[in-house]
Design a protein around this motif. Structure first.
Motif, PDB file in Angstrom:
ATOM      1  N   GLY A   1      38.041  -6.166  19.983  1.00 33.73           N
ATOM      2  CA  GLY A   1      38.113  -6.496  21.428  1.00 33.73           C
ATOM      3  C   GLY A   1      36.864  -7.247  21.873  1.00 33.73           C
ATOM      4  O   GLY A   1      36.946  -8.260  22.583  1.00 33.73           O
ATOM      5  N   LEU A   2      35.723  -6.781  21.370  1.00 32.14           N
ATOM      6  CA  LEU A   2      34.452  -7.414  21.730  1.00 32.14           C
ATOM      7  C   LEU A   2      34.399  -8.843  21.181  1.00 32.14           C
ATOM      8  O   LEU A   2      33.986  -9.794  21.869  1.00 32.14           O
ATOM      9  CB  LEU A   2      33.301  -6.570  21.160  1.00 32.14           C
ATOM     10  CG  LEU A   2      31.898  -7.094  21.431  1.00 32.14           C
ATOM     11  CD1 LEU A   2      31.586  -7.037  22.922  1.00 32.14           C
ATOM     12  CD2 LEU A   2      30.871  -6.281  20.655  1.00 32.14           C
ATOM     13  N   ALA A   3      34.891  -8.996  19.961  1.00 36.56           N
ATOM     14  CA  ALA A   3      34.894 -10.332  19.337  1.00 36.56           C
ATOM     15  C   ALA A   3      35.779 -11.286  20.128  1.00 36.56           C
ATOM     16  O   ALA A   3      35.426 -12.450  20.364  1.00 36.56           O
ATOM     17  CB  ALA A   3      35.377 -10.212  17.895  1.00 36.56           C
ATOM     18  N   LYS A   4      36.942 -10.756  20.581  1.00 34.12           N
ATOM     19  CA  LYS A   4      37.872 -11.588  21.365  1.00 34.12           C
ATOM     20  C   LYS A   4      37.202 -12.046  22.656  1.00 34.12           C
ATOM     21  O   LYS A   4      37.279 -13.210  23.051  1.00 34.12           O
ATOM     22  CB  LYS A   4      39.133 -10.786  21.700  1.00 34.12           C
ATOM     23  CG  LYS A   4      40.292 -11.089  20.796  1.00 34.12           C
ATOM     24  CD  LYS A   4      41.517 -10.433  21.410  1.00 34.12           C
ATOM     25  CE  LYS A   4      42.559 -10.159  20.348  1.00 34.12           C
ATOM     26  NZ  LYS A   4      43.579  -9.267  20.839  1.00 34.12           N
ATOM     27  N   GLY A   5      36.571 -11.091  23.330  1.00 40.48           N
ATOM     28  CA  GLY A   5      35.896 -11.396  24.596  1.00 40.48           C
ATOM     29  C   GLY A   5      34.808 -12.436  24.413  1.00 40.48           C
ATOM     30  O   GLY A   5      34.684 -13.387  25.198  1.00 40.48           O
TER      31      GLY A   5
ATOM     32  N   ALA B   1      34.672 -14.643  22.085  1.00 41.49           N
ATOM     33  CA  ALA B   1      35.297 -15.937  21.752  1.00 41.49           C
ATOM     34  C   ALA B   1      35.698 -16.666  23.032  1.00 41.49           C
ATOM     35  O   ALA B   1      35.489 -17.872  23.172  1.00 41.49           O
ATOM     36  CB  ALA B   1      36.510 -15.700  20.859  1.00 41.49           C
ATOM     37  N   VAL B   2      36.271 -15.915  23.991  1.00 40.31           N
ATOM     38  CA  VAL B   2      36.655 -16.522  25.280  1.00 40.31           C
ATOM     39  C   VAL B   2      35.406 -17.054  25.995  1.00 40.31           C
ATOM     40  O   VAL B   2      35.386 -18.170  26.509  1.00 40.31           O
ATOM     41  CB  VAL B   2      37.409 -15.504  26.165  1.00 40.31           C
ATOM     42  CG1 VAL B   2      37.621 -16.055  27.568  1.00 40.31           C
ATOM     43  CG2 VAL B   2      38.740 -15.123  25.548  1.00 40.31           C
ATOM     44  N   THR B   3      34.345 -16.248  25.977  1.00 40.13           N
ATOM     45  CA  THR B   3      33.104 -16.675  26.640  1.00 40.13           C
ATOM     46  C   THR B   3      32.579 -17.963  26.012  1.00 40.13           C
ATOM     47  O   THR B   3      32.220 -18.918  26.709  1.00 40.13           O
ATOM     48  CB  THR B   3      32.042 -15.567  26.511  1.00 40.13           C
ATOM     49  OG1 THR B   3      32.580 -14.362  27.013  1.00 40.13           O
ATOM     50  CG2 THR B   3      30.788 -15.916  27.290  1.00 40.13           C
ATOM     51  N   LEU B   4      32.557 -17.985  24.697  1.00 36.49           N
ATOM     52  CA  LEU B   4      32.025 -19.177  24.005  1.00 36.49           C
ATOM     53  C   LEU B   4      32.885 -20.409  24.292  1.00 36.49           C
ATOM     54  O   LEU B   4      32.378 -21.513  24.471  1.00 36.49           O
ATOM     55  CB  LEU B   4      31.972 -18.919  22.492  1.00 36.49           C
ATOM     56  CG  LEU B   4      30.853 -17.966  22.050  1.00 36.49           C
ATOM     57  CD1 LEU B   4      30.994 -17.616  20.576  1.00 36.49           C
ATOM     58  CD2 LEU B   4      29.489 -18.600  22.309  1.00 36.49           C
ATOM     59  N   ARG B   5      34.208 -20.172  24.325  1.00 40.42           N
ATOM     60  CA  ARG B   5      35.122 -21.304  24.551  1.00 40.42           C
ATOM     61  C   ARG B   5      34.927 -21.902  25.951  1.00 40.42           C
ATOM     62  O   ARG B   5      34.896 -23.101  26.130  1.00 40.42           O
ATOM     63  CB  ARG B   5      36.558 -20.824  24.386  1.00 40.42           C
ATOM     64  CG  ARG B   5      37.455 -21.903  23.835  1.00 40.42           C
ATOM     65  CD  ARG B   5      38.830 -21.442  23.405  1.00 40.42           C
ATOM     66  NE  ARG B   5      39.456 -20.455  24.259  1.00 40.42           N
ATOM     67  CZ  ARG B   5      39.841 -19.245  23.829  1.00 40.42           C
ATOM     68  NH1 ARG B   5      39.632 -18.880  22.587  1.00 40.42           N
ATOM     69  NH2 ARG B   5      40.432 -18.403  24.659  1.00 40.42           N
TER      70      ARG B   5
END
Ligand code: SF4
Ligand code: SF4
Length: 215
Positions: A8-12, A14-18
């Motif tokens: 979940g943290l990795a997904k979040g 990834a969205v932030t970086l994108r």
């Protein structure tokens, strides 16, 4: 299947970086003006020459925020022996934009094309009473109404446009004929004055023959 710990943290992240590399979409109004569609419902303009005071808009307005006052006037007959007619004369036309919900019903129901949407929207006030726009203000909005979209190629011209053009042509012809008529009258008067013994070109004094009819 149980989720992998930390996914979940990795997904979040990834969205932030994108999104952090994308251009911001926040509109910095009022420093930057928004790009609104040309037919946006900003404010209502009144073309009072078209208004016949039929009261339809005021009756249909769901918020009862259109105020109209009028009186009746007697119009003399158009031709000798005809009948007098009475017509409504507009005294007050106001819209309270603190109540208006921009439904557009008044514009839709007006049978005489007297109300129009303008895309102008910057008319905030610090006093709510100033949001009641009287006829002069509503007329000013009229000049910000965009021109109607062009007709499709080969489309038939609306009869209103043809009628307006006919009236404009008639007016233009009457205006063009007016200077000629005036020049002709002045020339005739000049000829007459020049013919008066001992007074060539002297301006006539009030009360001299030929002026009584002009009063
Ligand atoms: S837009 Fe709707 S609410 Fe506003 S004045 Fe017209 S009819 Fe009334
Ligand atoms: S419906 Fe149109 S013509 Fe009738 S009072 Fe309203 S603005 Fe005037």
């Amino acid at each position: 299947m149980a989720p992998i710990p930390g996914s979940g943290l990795a997904k979040g992240l990834a969205v932030t970086l994108r999104t952090m590399t994308r251009k911001s979409v926040t509109a910095q109004y009022p420093d930057t003006q928004p790009e609104l569609p040309p037919r946006s419902r900003g404010v209502i303009g009144l073309f009072e020459e078209n208004c016949t005071v039929c009261m339809l808009c005021a009756r249909e307005c769901p918020d009862w925020c259109i105020y109209i006052d009028s009186h009746k006037e007697t119009v003399p007959p158009a031709a000798p022996g005809g009948r007098e007619r009475s017509r409504n004369v507009l005294d007050r036309f106001a819209i309270d934009f603190s109540l208006c919900m921009y439904c557009g019903i008044c514009i839709e129901v007006c049978p005489f094309d007297a109300l129009f949407w303008s895309p102008e929207f910057e008319y905030a006030e610090t006093d709510i009473r100033d949001l009641t726009h009287e006829r002069d203000k509503l007329r000013e909005w009229m000049w910000t109404v965009p021109a109607p979209p062009a007709l499709d190629a080969g489309a038939e011209e609306p009869k209103e446009v043809a009628a307006a053009r006919k009236t404009a042509d008639k007016l233009a012809a009457a205006q063009a004929a007016e200077p000629e008529r005036t020049a002709g009258t002045e020339q005739a008067a000049g000829t007459q004055r020049a013919g008066e013994p001992g007074q060539p070109g002297t301006p006539r004094q009030p009360g001299t023959p030929g002026q009584e009819g002009r009063a």
